[in-house]
Design an enzyme around this catalytic site. Structure first.
Site, PDB file in Angstrom:
ATOM      1  N   HIS A 311      -5.648   3.381  -2.614  1.00  0.00           N
ATOM      2  CA  HIS A 311      -6.685   2.502  -2.540  1.00  0.00           C
ATOM      3  C   HIS A 311      -6.410   1.531  -1.470  1.00  0.00           C
ATOM      4  O   HIS A 311      -6.145   1.938  -0.266  1.00  0.00           O
ATOM      5  CB  HIS A 311      -7.109   1.739  -3.714  1.00  0.00           C
ATOM      6  N   HIS A 351     -11.357  10.778   1.548  1.00  0.00           N
ATOM      7  CA  HIS A 351     -12.072   9.882   0.866  1.00  0.00           C
ATOM      8  C   HIS A 351     -13.054  10.507  -0.260  1.00  0.00           C
ATOM      9  O   HIS A 351     -13.206  11.724  -0.171  1.00  0.00           O
ATOM     10  CB  HIS A 351     -13.168   9.123   1.719  1.00  0.00           C
ATOM     11  N   ASP A 407      -8.713   2.904   6.461  1.00  0.00           N
ATOM     12  CA  ASP A 407      -7.587   2.384   6.530  1.00  0.00           C
ATOM     13  C   ASP A 407      -6.715   2.907   7.806  1.00  0.00           C
ATOM     14  O   ASP A 407      -5.692   2.562   7.990  1.00  0.00           O
ATOM     15  CB  ASP A 407      -6.957   2.764   5.247  1.00  0.00           C
TER      16      ASP A 407
END
Ligand code: ACO
Length: 476
Positions: A311, A351, A407
């Site tokens: 995460h 994702h 990210d």
């Protein structure tokens, strides 16, 4: 997936299915301005017919908002008196909606992300983080007057109790800042015992203000603790982001002058990370909050979930991965190791929801270019670009719909702003606090919600007799 276009509401008007278990009534819960839309009548004829081949019986289950209600499956049972009825089995919630929410909309196939209907691209372009925090909670953009009051309130609650110094000083010099943040946020509950009155709107309001205000302070204090630097107290003359940067970086100067490119970059990154509907950490906040614990305890569960490398911890792992690859020449070998399963995952890729591209990643990539213009190109950018290029052309990744997520590039930006790697996820947490709080309040005020308590499919032994394997002599 919603059948509507990009400007229409994401799903059909939220409705309550006729003939299903009705919404739980809890008279202690006040009505909420930001609660999900009021259920309307179900469209007639929308139903799922299910034939149970065990009994040959057929059942009709209403469909509302393209969903069936799992409790409706309970009526599907055999003649066995011990049969409690059918359950739906969905480890990791791959296809289970846990709530009706009016906060954030994602269309993962089309790469769409909107907060309260506003496209993320527009908010990143023109909003401030606190404007977005207000929007997420209240459902509408603040007026000037509302905004000024909100900024004032958040600014004047940035200080933490002096005991926090001692609390943070108790951590080892090399403590991970997410571990410090997690326990500190939970610790705030001990300073504000009346925050347990979660159905008192005034208490809720002040708790939300306190969490938005104090999270950057605690984060910055954790940073200074690890660095062995004196804590810098909040400076109420500065904006939310500038104040945070000041608490991180100020040394002997009387007023910290932040680089405006960094300030705006961080503000945009905070906006991009502010909410993401029912992600792992938000689900943790809602789940813990559903026990009606205070908000500090509830959102500390979110910090804990965010810490994980699958995460929010991924931004740190991306940089560690790039550092390990070391040179652009090693990228093909690394990609091969990922494909063979030997080298772990390609961090910053993939994702659960986005299956074409992550719209935040697009914005972040552009932002990275702007920041690198100021500080020079990050030495590892070349490796990141090559990873992206090869991954996007490899069947392994395209067939699994694995694309860069938010990210992938944030770590490079954070590092170019001189944040240490283990601090990256803390930056994410500061931003996500806005979303956690909006989602927590929406959950609390949603009359349909109860304590989150999933079912299980028991696969252990049936009843058996206890026969200790211990020597009786060894037992006091
Ligand atoms: N690298 C290589 N393979 C991957 C990756 C990856 N990053 N992500 C998924 N896969 C593969 C899986 O091995 C699996 O392959 P298989 O079908 O051959 O078994 C397939 O893609 C599906 O993967 P799942 O684990 O089922 O996908 P899920 O939706 O559960 O996971 C997740 C999503 C956790 C984000 C995953 O893609 C991942 O681990 N990515 C790397 C970590 C990361 O970047 N996390 C940040 C997410 S964004 C955020 O939290 C802000």
């Amino acid at each position: 997936m919603p059948k509507s276009g990009t400007t229409a509401p994401p799903r059909k008007n939220p409705t309550k299915s006729a003939g299903t278990s009705s919404a739980t009534k809890n008279s202690s819960k006040p009505s909420a301005p930001a609660a999900p839309a009021t259920p309307a009548a179900a469209p007639s004829g929308s139903a799922l017919e299910i034939k149970d081949t065990r009994t040959n019986k057929t059942y009709t289950v209403p469909i509302t908002d393209d969903a069936i209600r799992a409790p409706d499956l309970k009526k599907i049972k055999t003649d066995d008196p011990d049969d409690l009825g059918l359950v739906s089995y969905d480890p990791a919630f791959l296809n289970t909606a846990s709530c009706r929410s009016a906060i954030t909309f994602i269309d993962g196939d089309k790469g769409i992300l909107r907060y309260r209907g506003y496209p993320i691209e527009q908010l990143a372009e023109g909003a401030t983080f606190l404007e977005v925090a207000w929007l997420l909670r209240h459902g509408e953009l603040p007026t000037q007057q509302e905004y000024d009051q909100f900024v004032h309130d958040v600014t004047y609650h940035t200080y933490v109790h002096e005991n926090f110094r001692k609390f943070l000083e108790g951590f080892r010099y090399d403590a991970h800042p997410m571990a410090m943040l997690n326990s500190s946020i939970a610790g705030l509950a001990s300073f504000y015992p009346t925050s347990r009155n979660i159905f008192d709107e005034t208490e809720r309001n002040i708790s939300i203000i306190r969490l938005l205000a104090k999270t950057p302070t605690i984060a910055a204090f954790s940073y200074r603790h690890v660095k062995g630097l004196p804590f810098v107290y909040p400076d109420n003359r500065l904006s939310y982001v500038e104040n945070f940067l000041s608490m991180i970086a100020r040394m002997s100067e009387s007023k910290y002058e932040a680089n405006p490119i960094f300030t705006r970059a961080l503000e945009i990154l905070f906006i991009l990370h502010a909410d993401h509907e029912q992600n792992a950490s938000t689900n943790a906040v809602r789940s813990v909050g559903s026990s009606h614990v205070d908000p500090f305890s509830a959102v500390s569960a979110g910090v804990a979930a965010l810490f994980g490398p699958l995460h929010g911890g991924a931004n740190e792992q991306v940089l560690r991965m790039i550092t390990e690859i070391g040179n652009v020449r090693n990228v093909p070998k690394f990609i091969e190791s990922v494909k063979s399963g030997q080298g772990g995952r390609l961090m910053g890729f993939g994702h659960r929801v986005y299956k074409s591209y992550d719209p935040r990643a697009k914005i972040v990539k552009k932002l990275a270019d702007e920041v690198f213009k100021v500080v020079g190109v990050d030495k590892d950018l070349e490796i990141a670009l090559e990873l992206e290029r090869i991954a996007l052309s490899e069947e392994y990744f395209t067939s699994r719909k694995l694309y860069p997520n938010v990210d992938f590039y944030t770590g490079l930006i954070y590092r170019s702003m001189a944040f240490p790697m283990d601090f990256f996820t803390v930056l994410f947490a500061i931003a996500r606090m806005a979303g956690w709080l909006a989602q927590w309040e929406e959950m609390l005020l949603d009359k349909e919600q109860k304590i989150a308590r999933p079912r299980q499919i028991y696969i252990g032994p049936t009843e058996r007799q206890f026969r200790s394997k211990l020597s009786r002599a060894g037992i006091a």
